[in-house]
Design an enzyme around this catalytic site. Sequence first.
Site, PDB file in Angstrom:
ATOM      1  N   HIS A  65       5.983 -53.167  19.270  1.00 53.77           N
ATOM      2  CA  HIS A  65       4.778 -54.672  19.858  1.00 53.77           C
ATOM      3  C   HIS A  65       3.689 -53.738  20.803  1.00 53.77           C
ATOM      4  CE1 HIS A  65       6.816 -55.526  23.350  1.00 53.77           C
ATOM      5  NE2 HIS A  65       5.902 -55.136  23.836  1.00 53.77           N
ATOM      6  N   ASP A 107      12.129 -55.648  16.850  1.00 59.59           N
ATOM      7  CA  ASP A 107      10.671 -54.360  17.906  1.00 59.59           C
ATOM      8  C   ASP A 107      11.383 -53.542  17.818  1.00 59.59           C
ATOM      9  OD1 ASP A 107       8.685 -55.090  19.062  1.00 59.59           O
ATOM     10  OD2 ASP A 107       9.115 -55.711  21.099  1.00 59.59           O
ATOM     11  N   SER A 199       8.207 -52.568  28.351  1.00 64.57           N
ATOM     12  CA  SER A 199       8.657 -53.072  27.190  1.00 64.57           C
ATOM     13  C   SER A 199       8.773 -51.573  26.437  1.00 64.57           C
ATOM     14  CB  SER A 199       6.955 -53.235  26.545  1.00 64.57           C
ATOM     15  OG  SER A 199       7.067 -54.222  25.877  1.00 64.57           O
TER      16      SER A 199
END
Length: 481
Positions: A65, A107, A199
């Site tokens: 992402h 992901d 992230s």
Amino acid sequence: MIISVLLLVTMLPNLSVPASVQVGIVNGTEAEPHSRPYMVSIQKNKKHICGGFLVSAQFVMTAAHCFKYGDKLTVVVGAHDYTKGSGHMGVKFYHIHPGYKPTLLNDIMLLQLYGEVKKSKNVKWISLPNKDKDIKAKVKCSVAGWGKKNNTDKASNKLMEVDVTIIDKKECQKKWKEDYSTSRMLCAGGHGGFCQGDSGGPLVCNNDAVGVVSFNEKDNCDSPSRPNVYTKISKFLKWINAILEVVVGDDIINGKKASKNSLQYMVSVQNNKKHDCGGFLINPQYVLTAAHCASKEMTVVVGDHNISPRKNLKRFDVVRQFIPKTFKNFKMGNDIMLLKISRKAVLGGKVKTVKIPHQHYSVKNNTQCLVAGWGSTKQREKVNDLFALNVTTVDIHDCKEAWKKYKENITQLPPNIICAGGYKQNRGVCSGDSGGPLVCNSVAVGIVSFNIKGCKYPDVPNIYTDISKNARWIKAMMKKN
């Protein structure tokens, strides 16, 4: 369920759940400078948006992402303060897991850098698990990043770290319900955790990167009621290893000699015991290649990257050849042939099969793929060693437009093809590579069919037969015979 995926700057436009794509280390401490030499700052327009970590000299692992179509990302390696890093390295290819979903399932992404980083005191890569296994609950691990330290704070320029504890997967599923996959995700929590800007960073347990920072509760880094969630790396080892199959050695066209323990599905299709075409095992007793490679005295050689005739090669006779009734010549399409060999190949270390797509499978434009063969190189007309290289798929309309200049050779391109390599890439297939596979995301999606005579680069894209359009035919032939 409201969740926060942990990218610092941009919002992912197609998330199916309300989410902030903004993810720092909460209740952590500043890391000892360069104690985590694998850490990478992923940046857009020279601004930190995600963490990442080196897994080889040319590959960075991060969260899928963290990339939005059209982005041009760079990475900073060897930095404690990412504003004082050793310079930005460009990203050559974005390997997003083909199963990535907007719900943040799968992901995970690998960034292939333009050059290789040099290992030093401040720059090293981290090891990954060697097999798919669960991490036991209550195991102590750690996470690090340059993200926000709480909901309201600014992102940290200096690397922060915190210890966390693995949480039982059943307990995690109770908290996150349908948003959590027990087989593909990990949960961890404790006094600290991650926040906006972290992230893509690694969850590190016993010196291995076992997870990739994925998501947490939206706008609740300080005191979340649910544990932080990570993508479980060990579940993706087959895909990771396929991408990391490094090609090394000499200067297929502008390719490299294939590494020893890679591409075990490759087959040399031979006529009178001389290499004629490439091929690939899709079943212990079946090989796919190009229909225009058909000949009377066919054998195949499996399990060896070097096909020198002096060696004791594993050779199989071809007992049946199956060619679609619609095939007339390669210019008209359906250039595919299924070979049944005399006995089943024993699968193992040097011999493996490769997956082929189902009938509705499609490959997106600008996908990076792998092609290999024993065909001509710029240096030699014939080679005994298997060569491989990365190529990128080309939009079919651009492909047709590029081929118009050769209308005296071929009036129009056939249907059911994939275009890749050659065009503006200065690399691709040549004589002797016919029949080899175009492999994208560990799936053989195409068969080398034809190129312009003389292997001119970067003139036009190479043409591959689209295997998905023949999937039902392949299945039927194998079932009948």
